[in-house]
Enzyme design. Structure first.
Site, PDB file in Angstrom:
ATOM      1  N   CYS A 138       0.808  -1.222   0.000  1.00 13.73           N
ATOM      2  CA  CYS A 138       0.000   0.000   0.000  1.00 13.73           C
ATOM      3  C   CYS A 138       0.842   1.275   0.000  1.00 13.73           C
ATOM      4  CB  CYS A 138      -0.977  -0.006   1.165  1.00 13.73           C
ATOM      5  SG  CYS A 138      -0.266  -0.571   2.710  1.00 13.73           S
ATOM      6  N   GLU A 163      41.984  -0.508  27.790  1.00  9.77           N
ATOM      7  CA  GLU A 163      41.826  -1.927  27.453  1.00  9.77           C
ATOM      8  C   GLU A 163      41.004  -2.660  28.507  1.00  9.77           C
ATOM      9  OE1 GLU A 163      45.646  -3.824  26.714  1.00  9.77           O
ATOM     10  OE2 GLU A 163      46.176  -2.040  25.544  1.00  9.77           O
ATOM     11  N   THR A 170      54.940  14.070  34.805  1.00  4.73           N
ATOM     12  CA  THR A 170      53.768  14.938  34.819  1.00  4.73           C
ATOM     13  C   THR A 170      53.172  14.899  36.218  1.00  4.73           C
ATOM     14  OG1 THR A 170      53.390  14.389  32.529  1.00  4.73           O
ATOM     15  CG2 THR A 170      51.544  15.359  33.710  1.00  4.73           C
TER      16      THR A 170
END
Lengths: 515, 128
Positions: free
Chosen positions: A131, A499, A456
Site C-alpha cells: 500500500c 583496554e 607529569t
C-alpha cells in the site's frame, strides 16, 4: 468568592483587573490580602527557559505514490516516524546527523525555523509495502504545507529548579550551561516570582484544559508533565527542589518566533527555549496569597554538578532575590551568578498575556481535572546490573617508579613491560605523578636525567568508589590510555586502562548474548 | 584606545613594541597575543600623551594597526537576554541591566571568546 465564569464576564466587558505576578507582590503588600483578592481577577505568570523535553507532532500528508516513512530527517535532524505512515515527532534535543554540526543545529533549531516560516528539507527512507510502495523521498516542506504541527512538550515549566555550581578543578559543560572550576560561577534557571507553578504551588487552579500562553499562541495544559513530583520539602508552600511539571500543547502555526528559540548548550546538546505563561484566576484569598510570593520567599538549593551521580551534594540553600543580585556567597567566596532562563522575556510573556486578557482576546478556562498536588514521586531507574565500581575491577599490581629514579631506568622499565605510562609514587606509596614514553623522549631531548624533573605532576586519576562508566568518559574526554587508581589518602592502588574497560564491556555483551 | 596589531613574519623577531614603549612613554596593555614564526596578532590597549605618535611609529616599522571600537558584537536578533554569559566573563564586561537586558561593555572586553563559545543562541561574535 469568585468563579471563572464571573471573571470571564468581566473580561468580556473589559472590566477584568489583570496584573502580573511581580506586580501582585506589591499590591498585596500595599493594600492587604483581603482587598487585593477582591480587586484583582487574574494574575499572569511567565517563563522563558531552556526546556529540553519539548517537541512537535507533524503530519506531512501523503505523496504520490505514497510512502510509509521509516527513517525521516528534517534539515538532517532525525525525527521519529514510527507512528503510522506520515506522522512524525520532532524532538528538541535531537542532534544533527552530521557530527561536525552536532548540537549547533538540532531538533530545536528545526522547530524555530518552521515557526519562522522557513523551508525545511525533508528526506525519507522507507522499506516499501503493497500500500506504500515508495522507498525514498526528498522534498522541501514548510509550516504552511504541513497538515498539522502540534507542539507537545512532555515536561515544561518545572516548579523550581536546582542551582548549579562546580567544585572540581575543571570546567564542566552541562545542561545548566558552562560551569567554571572551583566554584567559579553559579547558574540558575527559574523566573522566580514570575514562574508559573511557583504562583500556584498546590495546583488549586491549574489542570488539564487550562488555557495558557505557549510560544506566543494560545495553548493548553494537557496534564501533569513527566517526572511530576509533589512530595519535596516546601518553604512558603513552594517545593525547594525541582517538583511539579506540565505537559503542554499548542498549534505551531499560530506561534510567534519571538517566544520560541532553538539553542545549544555547549558540549551538551540542542535545547528549546520555550515561552510559557499561565493565567491564575484569583478565586479566593488563599490563591491570592500564593501569587503574592516574592523572590526572597522562594527557596532553592545550590547543587554540586561536579559529582556526576544521580544524587549530587547540596552546597547550601538560597533564594531568588539573592541569586538575582548577580553574586552569591559560598565558603566566604563571592561568586557571580547567571540566570539561564531569560527574565526579560519572562516579563514580556506575563505582560503580553495580561494584555490579551485586558483586550478580551483571551478567556480563562476551567480545568477538567486538577494537576495532582500530592502522592507523586519520581522513581529512579534501577539498572539490572549495578554500575561496576573501579574497586571491583581486577587490576594487576601497578609497576611503579619513584621521583628520584633515573630517566634511563624508567625507559628500560617501560620497554621491558611493553607499556606507555608508569605511575610515580613516593616511599609511602602516595601518588606523585605519572611518566609516559613521551616524557622520557622529552627528557632525552632536553638532557634531563632525573624522573622528578620530567614526570607529569598533575595526574588524572580514578577513585576506587567511582563507577567504571565515569572513568570511561574521563578516558574519552582527555584522550588518554590509562589512569592510576588511588584511595581516599591518594595511595596508589593500581592502574586502569582503556583496554581493561573495553574488555569489561566485551564481557558484559558476551553474557547478554548467552542469556 | 584599543587596537589590533598585525605582524608579518619578517618583523616578528624585532623589538618594535618595547622600543615604542620606551620612546613614547606610553601605557601598553596586552590583552591577547598570538605570535608565531608565521606572524602575529595582538589585541592591545594603548594610552598616554604620545599614543597617536606611537601608533604612527609602529606603522612605520611595519606593524599594521587597526583601531577597534568593538571587540565583540552582540547580535540583537539572536540574543534572548538569558544571561548565561554574565558569570563567565573573566573581566566583568557583561552586565544585566535593570530591565534584565544583557549588555556588553566593549571598553572592558578583551575578546577572549569564552562567552561566544558558551552562548546558547550564538549571539556574541568576536570582531576580526
Amino acid at each position: 468568592m469568585k468563579t471563572i465564569d464571573e471573571i470571564n464576564d468581566k473580561i468580556k466587558n473589559g472590566d477584568a483587573v489583570v496584573v502580573n505576578a511581580a506586580e501582585m507582590v506589591n499590591i498585596v503588600a500595599e493594600n492587604g490580602l483581603k482587598e487585593a483578592a477582591e480587586e484583582v481577577d487574574v494574575v499572569t505568570t511567565g517563563t522563558f527557559g531552556a526546556m529540553c523535553s519539548s517537541g512537535a507532532f507533524l503530519n506531512f500528508g501523503h505523496s504520490d505514490p505514497p510512502i510509509k516513512m521509516n527513517k525521516t530527517f528534517l534539515n538532517n535532524v532525525e525525527v521519529y516516524s514510527g507512528l503510522a505512515a506520515v506522522d512524525a515527532y520532532l524532538g528538541a534535543t535531537q542532534p544533527n546527523e552530521n557530527p561536525e554540526i552536532g548540537s549547533s543545529y538540532g531538533g530545536a533549531h528545526v522547530i524555530e525555523d518552521l515557526i519562522r516560516g522557513k523551508e525545511v528539507e525533508l528526506k525519507v527512507e522507507a522499506y516499501g509495502t503493497d500500500c506504500y510502495p515508495l522507498k525514498k523521498l526528498e522534498t522541501n516542506i514548510s509550516l504552511e504545507k504541513l497538515n498539522q504541527a502540534s507542539m507537545v512538550n512532555p515536561r515544561n515549566c518545572y516548579q523550581n529548579y536546582a542551582v548549579a555550581v562546580n567544585s572540581t578543578d575543571e570546567t564542566l559543560y552541562t545542561y545548566m550551561g558552562t560551569l567554571l572550576p572551583n566554584f567559579g560561577n553559579v547558574t540558575y534557571s527559574s523566573a522566580g516570582a514570575l514562574s508559573p507553578l511557583i504562583n500556584d504551588p498546590y495546583f488549586q487552579t491549574i489542570g488539564l484544559g487550562t488555557r495558557i500562553f505557549l510560544c506566543g499562541a494560545q495553548g493548553y495544559i494537557i496534564g501533569e508533565g513527566t517526572q511530576h513530583a509533589t512530595e519535596a520539602d516546601r518553604v512558603n508552600g513552594v517545593p525547594v527542589t525541582p517538583s511539579g511539571t506540565l505537559m503542554l500543547k499548542g498549534d505551531m502555526k499560530k506561534m510567534d518566533p519571538e517566544f520560541v528559540r532553538g539553542a545549544a548548550m555547549p558540549k551538551y546538546g540542542p535545547t528549546l527555549y520555550v515561552g510559557a505563561g499561565i493565567p491564575i484566576p484569583i478565586l479566593n484569598e488563599d490563591i491570592a496569597s500564593r501569587t503574592a510570593i516574592s523572590d526572597q520567599e522562594i527557596t532553592c538549593r545550590i547543587i554540586d554538578y561536579g559529582v556526576p551521580r544521580r544524587s549530587r551534594p547540596i552546597i547550601r540553600e538560597t533564594n531568588y532575590a539573592e541569586l538575582k543580585t548577580g553574586k552569591i556567597e559560598i565558603d566566604n567566596m563571592e561568586i557571580p551568578t547567571s540566570p539561564l532562563s531569560s527574565i526579560k522575556k519572562a516579563e514580556e510573556v506575563a505582560e503580553l498575556l495580561k494584555k490579551w486578557i485586558q483586550d478580551g482576546e483571551f478567556y480563562l478556562s476551567s480545568p477538567i481535572y486538577k494537576i495532582p498536588s500530592k502522592g507523586c514521586t519520581v522513581k529512579p531507574l534501577e539498572i539490572k546490573k549495578p554500575s561496576l565500581l573501579v574497586k571491583n575491577i581486577e587490576s594487576k599490581p601497578a609497576i611503579i617508579v619513584h621521583p628520584s629514579d633515573e630517566v634511563k631506568n624508567v625507559a628500560s622499565k617501560l620497554v621491558e613491560n611493553n607499556i606507555n605510562h608508569l605511575p610515580v609514587v613516593d616511599n609511602k606509596g602516595k601518588l606523585k605523578g605519572i611518566v609516559t614514553s613521551w616524557d622520557v623522549a622529552d627528557a632525552v631531548a632536553k638532557g634531563k636525567t632525573l624522573l622528578k624533573d620530567v614526570m607529569t605532576k598533575k595526574v588524572i586519576i580514578a577513585r576506587e568508589n567511582e563507577p567504571v562508566d565515569v572513568i570511561a568518559r574521563r578516558i574519552d574526554k582527555y584522550n588518554i590510555s590509562g589512569l592510576p587508581i588511588v584511595d581516599e589518602e591518594d595511595n596508589l592502588k593500581g592502574m586502569i586502562t582503556a583496554e581493561d574497560i573495553s574488555r569489561l564491556i566485551g564481557e558484559n555483551q558476551n553474557k547478554k548474548g548467552g542469556e | 584606545m584599543k587596537a589590533r596589531l598585525r605582524f608579518s613574519p619578517s618583523i616578528v623577531s624585532k623589538t618594535i613594541i618595547s622600543d615604542t614603549i620606551r620612546i613614547f612613554d606610553i601605557n601598553f596593555n596586552i590583552l591577547r597575543a598570538d605570535i608565531s614564526p608565521k606572524g602575529g596578532n595582538m589585541l592591545v590597549e594603548i594610552s598616554g600623551k604620545q599614543a597617536n605618535d606611537s601608533i604612527l611609529h609602529m606603522e612605520e616599522q611595519g606593524i599594521q594597526v587597526f583601531p577597534i571600537k568593538k571587540v565583540v558584537k552582540q547580535d540583537e536578533e539572536k540574543c534572548i537576554d538569558c544571561g548565561a554569559c554574565v558569570s563567565l566573563c573573566p573581566v566583568n564586561a557583561i552586565s544585566i541591566k535593570d530591565d534584565w537586558a544583557v549588555e556588553i561593555d566593549n571598553q572592558t572586553c578583551i575578546g577572549c571568546g569564552f562567552c561566544t563559545f558558551s552562548c546558547p543562541t550564538k549571539a556574541i561574535n568576536v570582531m576580526e
